[in-house]
Scaffold this motif. Structure first.
Motif, PDB file in Angstrom:
ATOM      1  N   LEU A  35      32.128  40.867  42.710  1.00  0.00           N
ATOM      2  CA  LEU A  35      30.605  41.833  42.362  1.00  0.00           C
ATOM      3  C   LEU A  35      30.979  42.970  41.170  1.00  0.00           C
ATOM      4  CD1 LEU A  35      28.740  42.662  45.629  1.00  0.00           C
ATOM      5  CD2 LEU A  35      27.873  41.676  43.655  1.00  0.00           C
ATOM      6  N   ASP A  36      32.490  43.379  41.647  1.00  0.00           N
ATOM      7  CA  ASP A  36      33.022  44.362  40.539  1.00  0.00           C
ATOM      8  C   ASP A  36      33.458  43.677  39.246  1.00  0.00           C
ATOM      9  OD1 ASP A  36      33.917  47.185  40.602  1.00  0.00           O
ATOM     10  OD2 ASP A  36      35.777  46.735  40.949  1.00  0.00           O
ATOM     11  N   LYS A  70      44.438  50.973  33.726  1.00  0.00           N
ATOM     12  CA  LYS A  70      44.343  52.338  33.222  1.00  0.00           C
ATOM     13  C   LYS A  70      43.375  53.092  33.601  1.00  0.00           C
ATOM     14  CE  LYS A  70      45.862  52.595  29.292  1.00  0.00           C
ATOM     15  NZ  LYS A  70      46.094  52.406  27.614  1.00  0.00           N
ATOM     16  N   LYS A  71      42.234  52.665  33.674  1.00  0.00           N
ATOM     17  CA  LYS A  71      41.073  53.442  34.135  1.00  0.00           C
ATOM     18  C   LYS A  71      40.863  53.523  35.590  1.00  0.00           C
ATOM     19  CE  LYS A  71      40.028  54.054  29.788  1.00  0.00           C
ATOM     20  NZ  LYS A  71      39.888  55.302  29.051  1.00  0.00           N
ATOM     21  N   ARG A  72      41.230  52.626  36.241  1.00  0.00           N
ATOM     22  CA  ARG A  72      40.944  52.525  38.002  1.00  0.00           C
ATOM     23  C   ARG A  72      42.102  52.938  38.447  1.00  0.00           C
ATOM     24  NH1 ARG A  72      37.003  49.093  40.054  1.00  0.00           N
ATOM     25  NH2 ARG A  72      34.938  49.188  39.039  1.00  0.00           N
ATOM     26  N   ARG A  77      49.633  45.116  43.488  1.00  0.00           N
ATOM     27  CA  ARG A  77      49.121  44.225  44.509  1.00  0.00           C
ATOM     28  C   ARG A  77      47.586  44.101  44.456  1.00  0.00           C
ATOM     29  NH1 ARG A  77      51.565  42.788  48.995  1.00  0.00           N
ATOM     30  NH2 ARG A  77      53.262  44.356  48.802  1.00  0.00           N
ATOM     31  N   THR A  78      46.960  45.014  44.308  1.00  0.00           N
ATOM     32  CA  THR A  78      45.524  44.812  43.707  1.00  0.00           C
ATOM     33  C   THR A  78      44.882  44.103  42.726  1.00  0.00           C
ATOM     34  OG1 THR A  78      45.234  47.190  44.964  1.00  0.00           O
ATOM     35  CG2 THR A  78      43.128  46.169  43.769  1.00  0.00           C
TER      36      THR A  78
END
Length: 333
Positions: A35-36, A70-72, A77-78
């Motif tokens: 969804l993201d 950079k933004k999040r 790992r993610t």
């Protein structure tokens, strides 16, 4: 996160995982990640359709993961988990999408290891190497006679590694199309076929033109042509070499550049094993110490995104101060 439903093809993928008895927590995580992603895709392409997914370019995939990093501020790992989810989605539709842009992306390594001190050179080692190249130290009488013909070429190659971060391949592939003496510029082709401009210092431009001018006119690379910029030297004949098959000067190959560097390092009395990659590592570490803008450094190196610098960040973070001091002149620190 946008709560819109997944596109049908992605929903089919989730349903298939459910039928395979994946853990509910796994299904929930996959759904959230997809969804993201499709929210991002809709914002950047106007749709979350199968066509938009199928026609994603490597540049867009890079853009998405750069956004996450950079933004999040997502951790390695993610990022690797989301990459895996998108890769599995692509594989689930491999019957209709033979190749997908997600396969061109290389996720960052999970385990970071610092560069060893043997993988870069100190400022003092650089000074010794450069001064030795321009000297006649350790050369036989015959070698001394021909040395002025190509010493400038050898020094320039090493400066391209140390001062501009060029790779061995980029340096060996330079042609007369790629050098602009009048603008003090090099044009370098990146891995993705895009190009970047390298601005030479005035002294390095003079060194480049000086080397070029030492090549006898009959075998000199032709301006604005596909002739190689770095030309092989024939020690037996005492002149630069010509390729009759290609009807142009004979290019100095990657192997020949590596050999040249080994010989120059040995003549300078430096430790064995110093390579073009060691010199490029030095360029990167120095610029990180100087706190150059990261986006600028990524562009200068022709990297796809800042992930390629992760190991260097890690190295700087845990490098003892005494080693940091070795990389730069004393008056800088």
């Amino acid at each position: 996160m946008n709560e819109k439903a997944l596109p049908s093809f992605a929903d089919d993928f989730i349903q298939d995982l459910t039928e395979k008895d994946r853990q509910p927590s796994t299904i929930k995580r996959y759904t959230y990640d997809l969804l993201d992603f499709f929210e991002w895709l809709e914002i950047n392409s106007g749709t979350r359709s199968f066509e938009a997914w199928k026609n994603l370019t490597p540049a867009m995939i890079e853009q998405f993961f750069t956004y996450l990093i950079k933004k999040r501020d997502y951790k390695v790992r993610t990022v690797r988990r989301i990459y895996s989810v998108l890769k599995q989605l692509a594989l689930s539709h491999s019957h209709s999408v033979k190749t997908h842009a997600i396969f061109s992306y290389s996720p960052p390594d999970l385990k970071q290891t610092a560069l060893q001190t043997s993988e870069w050179i100190s400022y003092n080692e650089e000074k010794i190497l450069i001064s030795t190249i321009s000297s006649l130290h350790g050369l036989s009488e015959k070698q001394q006679q021909v040395r002025p013909h190509f010493s400038g070429r050898n020094e320039l190659i090493i400066r391209f590694f140390l001062s501009y971060g060029l790779s061995l391949k980029e340096t060996a592939q330079l042609t007369m199309h790629d050098i602009r003496f009048e603008k003090n510029e090099l044009i370098i082709e990146n891995h993705d076929r895009s190009r970047r401009i390298v601005h030479l210092s005035k002294s390095d431009k003079q060194l480049a033109y000086g080397y070029y001018s030492t090549i006898p006119e009959p075998v000199r690379p032709r301006l604005y042509s596909s002739d190689p910029f770095f030309v092989a030297y024939d020690f037996q004949r005492g002149t630069f070499r010509w390729s009759y098959e290609a009807d142009q000067p004979k290019a100095l190959t990657e192997i020949a550049i590596q050999k040249m560097l080994r010989l120059e390092v040995a003549r300078a009395g430096l430790r064995k094993g110093i390579s073009a990659q060691h010199l490029r590592n030095t360029y990167i570490l120095r610029n990180l110490i100087k706190k150059i803008d990261i986006d600028t450094l990524v562009q200068n190196l022709g990297f796809r995104n800042p992930l390629s610098l992760q190991r260097y960040f890690y190295t700087i973070k845990f490098m003892p101060k005494k080693n940091l001091n070795l990389l730069l002149p004393e008056d800088y620190m």
